[in-house]
Scaffold this active site. Structure first.
Site, PDB file in Angstrom:
ATOM      1  N   THR A   1       8.451   8.671   6.279  1.00  0.00           N
ATOM      2  CA  THR A   1       7.051   8.964   6.608  1.00  0.00           C
ATOM      3  C   THR A   1       6.792   8.950   8.115  1.00  0.00           C
ATOM      4  OG1 THR A   1       4.838   7.984   6.452  1.00  0.00           O
ATOM      5  CG2 THR A   1       6.656   6.482   6.191  1.00  0.00           C
ATOM      6  N   ASP A   2       5.748   9.659   8.523  1.00  0.00           N
ATOM      7  CA  ASP A   2       5.354   9.642   9.940  1.00  0.00           C
ATOM      8  C   ASP A   2       4.762   8.296  10.350  1.00  0.00           C
ATOM      9  OD1 ASP A   2       2.906   9.814   8.608  1.00  0.00           O
ATOM     10  OD2 ASP A   2       2.214  11.611   9.647  1.00  0.00           O
ATOM     11  N   GLU A   3       4.380   7.470   9.351  1.00  0.00           N
ATOM     12  CA  GLU A   3       3.714   6.203   9.689  1.00  0.00           C
ATOM     13  C   GLU A   3       4.633   5.247  10.440  1.00  0.00           C
ATOM     14  OE1 GLU A   3       1.257   4.375   6.818  1.00  0.00           O
ATOM     15  OE2 GLU A   3       0.553   6.271   5.984  1.00  0.00           O
TER      16      GLU A   3
ATOM     17  N   TYR B   1       3.528  -1.582   4.680  1.00  0.00           N
ATOM     18  CA  TYR B   1       4.193  -0.389   4.132  1.00  0.00           C
ATOM     19  C   TYR B   1       5.043   0.305   5.189  1.00  0.00           C
ATOM     20  CZ  TYR B   1       4.724   4.580   3.031  1.00  0.00           C
ATOM     21  OH  TYR B   1       5.245   5.847   2.871  1.00  0.00           O
TER      22      TYR B   1
ATOM     23  N   LYS C   1       9.130   0.885   5.450  1.00  0.00           N
ATOM     24  CA  LYS C   1       9.770   2.219   5.526  1.00  0.00           C
ATOM     25  C   LYS C   1      10.606   2.321   6.808  1.00  0.00           C
ATOM     26  CE  LYS C   1       9.464   5.385   3.160  1.00  0.00           C
ATOM     27  NZ  LYS C   1      10.234   5.811   1.960  1.00  0.00           N
TER      28      LYS C   1
HETATM   29  P1  NAD Z   1       4.607   7.459  -5.412  1.00  0.00           P
HETATM   30  O1  NAD Z   1       4.128   6.064  -5.223  1.00  0.00           O
HETATM   31  O2  NAD Z   1       3.719   8.480  -6.033  1.00  0.00           O
HETATM   32  O3  NAD Z   1       5.962   7.445  -6.280  1.00  0.00           O
HETATM   33  C1  NAD Z   1       6.981   6.511  -6.073  1.00  0.00           C
HETATM   34  C2  NAD Z   1       7.930   6.578  -7.268  1.00  0.00           C
HETATM   35  O4  NAD Z   1       9.010   5.657  -7.030  1.00  0.00           O
HETATM   36  C3  NAD Z   1       7.283   6.174  -8.603  1.00  0.00           C
HETATM   37  O5  NAD Z   1       7.677   7.065  -9.610  1.00  0.00           O
HETATM   38  C4  NAD Z   1       7.848   4.790  -8.855  1.00  0.00           C
HETATM   39  O6  NAD Z   1       7.940   4.465 -10.243  1.00  0.00           O
HETATM   40  C5  NAD Z   1       9.220   4.898  -8.213  1.00  0.00           C
HETATM   41  N1  NAD Z   1       9.785   3.606  -7.811  1.00  0.00           N
HETATM   42  C6  NAD Z   1       9.162   2.594  -7.132  1.00  0.00           C
HETATM   43  N2  NAD Z   1      10.011   1.570  -6.961  1.00  0.00           N
HETATM   44  C7  NAD Z   1      11.190   1.933  -7.512  1.00  0.00           C
HETATM   45  C8  NAD Z   1      12.453   1.312  -7.634  1.00  0.00           C
HETATM   46  N3  NAD Z   1      12.669   0.068  -7.153  1.00  0.00           N
HETATM   47  N4  NAD Z   1      13.461   1.975  -8.249  1.00  0.00           N
HETATM   48  C9  NAD Z   1      13.249   3.211  -8.748  1.00  0.00           C
HETATM   49  N5  NAD Z   1      12.070   3.850  -8.690  1.00  0.00           N
HETATM   50  C10 NAD Z   1      11.057   3.223  -8.067  1.00  0.00           C
HETATM   51  O7  NAD Z   1       5.091   7.924  -3.974  1.00  0.00           O
HETATM   52  P2  NAD Z   1       5.074   9.381  -3.304  1.00  0.00           P
HETATM   53  O8  NAD Z   1       3.778   9.593  -2.654  1.00  0.00           O
HETATM   54  O9  NAD Z   1       5.601  10.357  -4.295  1.00  0.00           O
HETATM   55  O10 NAD Z   1       6.163   9.149  -2.144  1.00  0.00           O
HETATM   56  C11 NAD Z   1       7.548   9.373  -2.389  1.00  0.00           C
HETATM   57  C12 NAD Z   1       8.311   9.060  -1.123  1.00  0.00           C
HETATM   58  O11 NAD Z   1       7.842   9.874  -0.060  1.00  0.00           O
HETATM   59  C13 NAD Z   1       8.147   7.612  -0.650  1.00  0.00           C
HETATM   60  O12 NAD Z   1       9.383   7.170  -0.151  1.00  0.00           O
HETATM   61  C14 NAD Z   1       7.117   7.701   0.471  1.00  0.00           C
HETATM   62  O13 NAD Z   1       7.306   6.682   1.419  1.00  0.00           O
HETATM   63  C15 NAD Z   1       7.443   9.066   1.049  1.00  0.00           C
HETATM   64  N6  NAD Z   1       6.325   9.778   1.691  1.00  0.00           N
HETATM   65  C16 NAD Z   1       5.144   9.934   1.058  1.00  0.00           C
HETATM   66  C17 NAD Z   1       4.112  10.672   1.672  1.00  0.00           C
HETATM   67  C18 NAD Z   1       2.779  10.895   0.997  1.00  0.00           C
HETATM   68  O14 NAD Z   1       1.866  11.408   1.635  1.00  0.00           O
HETATM   69  N7  NAD Z   1       2.622  10.583  -0.273  1.00  0.00           N
HETATM   70  C19 NAD Z   1       4.316  11.230   2.941  1.00  0.00           C
HETATM   71  C20 NAD Z   1       5.554  11.025   3.575  1.00  0.00           C
HETATM   72  C21 NAD Z   1       6.560  10.309   2.926  1.00  0.00           C
HETATM   73  O1  DAU Z   2       1.361   9.662   6.622  1.00  0.00           O
HETATM   74  C1  DAU Z   2       2.145   9.632   5.479  1.00  0.00           C
HETATM   75  C2  DAU Z   2       1.615   8.581   4.540  1.00  0.00           C
HETATM   76  O2  DAU Z   2       0.410   9.093   4.000  1.00  0.00           O
HETATM   77  C3  DAU Z   2       2.596   8.207   3.436  1.00  0.00           C
HETATM   78  O3  DAU Z   2       3.740   7.621   3.995  1.00  0.00           O
HETATM   79  C4  DAU Z   2       1.943   7.222   2.446  1.00  0.00           C
HETATM   80  O4  DAU Z   2       2.829   6.969   1.366  1.00  0.00           O
HETATM   81  C5  DAU Z   2       0.671   7.856   1.929  1.00  0.00           C
HETATM   82  O5  DAU Z   2       0.008   6.933   1.071  1.00  0.00           O
HETATM   83  C6  DAU Z   2      -0.254   8.262   3.074  1.00  0.00           C
HETATM   84  O6  DAU Z   2      -0.783   7.084   3.762  1.00  0.00           O
HETATM   85  P1  DAU Z   2      -2.309   7.006   4.238  1.00  0.00           P
HETATM   86  O7  DAU Z   2      -2.713   5.596   4.345  1.00  0.00           O
HETATM   87  O8  DAU Z   2      -2.552   7.898   5.402  1.00  0.00           O
HETATM   88  O9  DAU Z   2      -2.982   7.729   2.947  1.00  0.00           O
HETATM   89  P2  DAU Z   2      -4.283   7.352   2.070  1.00  0.00           P
HETATM   90  O10 DAU Z   2      -4.504   8.493   1.139  1.00  0.00           O
HETATM   91  O11 DAU Z   2      -4.211   5.982   1.490  1.00  0.00           O
HETATM   92  O12 DAU Z   2      -5.431   7.363   3.163  1.00  0.00           O
HETATM   93  C7  DAU Z   2      -5.671   8.525   3.956  1.00  0.00           C
HETATM   94  C8  DAU Z   2      -6.774   8.185   4.953  1.00  0.00           C
HETATM   95  O13 DAU Z   2      -8.004   7.992   4.221  1.00  0.00           O
HETATM   96  C9  DAU Z   2      -6.530   6.886   5.704  1.00  0.00           C
HETATM   97  O14 DAU Z   2      -7.022   7.007   7.028  1.00  0.00           O
HETATM   98  C10 DAU Z   2      -7.347   5.859   4.937  1.00  0.00           C
HETATM   99  C11 DAU Z   2      -8.528   6.684   4.428  1.00  0.00           C
HETATM  100  N1  DAU Z   2      -9.114   6.245   3.133  1.00  0.00           N
HETATM  101  C12 DAU Z   2      -8.276   6.049   2.089  1.00  0.00           C
HETATM  102  C13 DAU Z   2      -8.773   5.637   0.872  1.00  0.00           C
HETATM  103  C14 DAU Z   2      -7.848   5.394  -0.301  1.00  0.00           C
HETATM  104  C15 DAU Z   2     -10.489   6.097   3.021  1.00  0.00           C
HETATM  105  O15 DAU Z   2     -11.242   6.309   3.978  1.00  0.00           O
HETATM  106  N2  DAU Z   2     -10.980   5.715   1.796  1.00  0.00           N
HETATM  107  C16 DAU Z   2     -10.168   5.453   0.725  1.00  0.00           C
HETATM  108  O16 DAU Z   2     -10.708   5.049  -0.352  1.00  0.00           O
END
Ligand code: NAD
Ligand code: DAU
Length: 360
Positions: free
Chosen positions: A138-140, A164, A168
């Site tokens: 992730t970019d975070e 988190y 990562k």
């Molecule tokens: P998600 O939370 O929707 O899904 C995570 C999945 O991993 C789930 O199916 C969960 O059951 C499984 N899991 C958790 N712990 C596990 C373990 N110990 N063993 C096996 N499976 C396990 O997450 P997502 O949003 O699909 O993100 C997937 C990946 O991409 C993550 O590594 C996250 O850090 C990364 N990522 C997410 C975003 C985003 O915006 N969602 C952006 C950049 C990177």
């Molecule tokens: O940048 C990549 C990341 O993006 C991934 O690595 C994470 O897995 C993914 O969850 C996401 O993280 P964020 O914290 O940016 O996403 P989230 O959807 O939780 O929140 C997006 C923005 O919205 C953040 O600034 C917090 C804000 N927010 C979020 C929620 C859930 C609100 O203002 N209200 C809310 O109820």
């Protein structure tokens, strides 16, 4: 074949559906099925002979070693993680366990399997040189940008601010070290915020769609001027396929959508689409439900990705603009209310009460 971990989650499920449609190569999906994992996401391929599901933990060395020995994948793509920042603030332990300890155990088992592969494929379908471990990050991990700072490149220092992102970042460092020290052929992608079908409604975009339709407040943390760089999940899946195909071993590729928007802009865009596609009965805009709530502790102000490296080296570019991607996404949620109802029953309610009642 390839082994995908965490494939029952949001990005993993989109990736498997995309992979089977575009590449056709068999996939084994190892997923622990935490609250975020949902086999319903893959109902469309459940009977596909190219798809197999295994319920288990990436940290279960015996299980993973057995799967690698039996299926002999040519690549492992590691999506499995605890992924929600707010949950990491309430309970960091699960994040350390899966994202740090789990990834390290997975790397060790994969290293052992890779070390036992023949140097070249020969009679074996996979050789040591062809094998890849692709880590999805992730970019975070790069921290937070000031308004005028340039977007994150792959050389930006790691400055994670939440439990988190720290977990990562630790996993990224482990992946890097397993390459540097042991020569494991790894690739890492650091992507910005994804949105699209099958995203669990704890994250901003699906949460806002869900709450809007349910007549509930749309919670805006703090002033709502935090900036994220939104990428449609299908574009992320294409980037991952491209990195697996042609990425240089040991390299990191940033992936982003060139869509920097404040949270207020995102929520207003969703409200405008819902006003058009599913108008409220009282004729008012859904934006009337927007409610400012106390901020997320340690909230990162701005993320933005410089995706120049993947564009130059691998020819990848996002296909969706935010306008096209968010329209598809809102429409998907309107068309899949049954999916939303299933995932928002039971434990989901407890999380919502915990996260939002404390803010009230
Ligand atoms: P998600 O939370 O929707 O899904 C995570 C999945 O991993 C789930 O199916 C969960 O059951 C499984 N899991 C958790 N712990 C596990 C373990 N110990 N063993 C096996 N499976 C396990 O997450 P997502 O949003 O699909 O993100 C997937 C990946 O991409 C993550 O590594 C996250 O850090 C990364 N990522 C997410 C975003 C985003 O915006 N969602 C952006 C950049 C990177
Ligand atoms: O940048 C990549 C990341 O993006 C991934 O690595 C994470 O897995 C993914 O969850 C996401 O993280 P964020 O914290 O940016 O996403 P989230 O959807 O939780 O929140 C997006 C923005 O919205 C953040 O600034 C917090 C804000 N927010 C979020 C929620 C859930 C609100 O203002 N209200 C809310 O109820």
């Amino acid at each position: 074949m390839i082994l995908v971990t965490g494939g029952a989650g949001f990005i993993g499920a989109n990736f498997i559906l995309d992979w089977l449609a575009e590449e056709g190569e068999p996939v084994l999906n190892l997923d622990k099925l935490t609250y975020a994992g949902n086999r319903e996401n893959l109902a469309g391929v459940a009977d596909d002979p190219r798809y197999r599901f295994v319920h288990g933990d990436i940290g279960d060395a015996e299980l993973v070693a057995g799967l690698l020995a039996r299926h002999r994948p040519r690549a492992v793509i590691n999506f499995a993680a605890e992924s929600h920042v707010d949950r990491s603030i309430h309970g960091p332990a699960a994040f350390i366990e899966t994202n740090v300890a789990g990834t390290s155990r997975l790397l060790e088992v994969v290293r052992d399997y890779w070390g036992g592969l023949p140097l070249t494929p020969g009679p074996s379908p996979v050789g040591r040189g062809e094998f890849r471990f692709l880590h999805i990050s992730t970019d975070e991990v790069y921290g937070s940008l000031a308004p005028a700072e340039p977007p994150f490149t792959e050389n930006h220092p790691y400055q994670p601010n939440s439990p988190y992102s720290a977990s990562k970042a630790a996993s990224d460092h482990l992946v890097r070290a397993w390459h540097h020290t042991y020569g494991l052929p790894v690739l890492t992608t650091n992507c910005s915020n994804n949105y699209g079908p099958y995203q669990f409604p704890e994250k901003l975009i699906p949460l806002v769609i869900h709450n809007a339709l349910a007549g509930q407040p749309l919670p805006i943390y703090g002033d709502g001027l935090q900036v994220r760089d939104w990428l449609y999940v299908g574009d992320h899946c294409r980037a991952i396929r491209r990195v697996l195909q042609a990425g240089r071993v040991g390299e990191v590729y940033n992936v982003g959508g060139h869509n920097e928007l404040t949270n207020l802009q995102v929520v207003e865009a969703i409200c405008a689409l819902l006003d058009e596609l599913r108008p409220r009965a009282d004729g008012r805009s859904y934006s009337a439900q927007m409610t400012h709530v106390p901020d997320r502790p340690g909230h990162d102000r701005r993320y933005a990705i410089d995706a120049g490296k993947i564009e130059r080296e691998l020819g990848w570019k996002p296909a969706e603009s935010f306008a096209t991607g968010i329209r598809k996404t809102v429409q998907w949620y309107l068309d899949h209310q049954g999916w939303v109802d299933n995932v928002t029953s039971g434990a989901y309610r407890e999380w919502v009460d915990r996260n939002y009642q404390e803010r009230a």
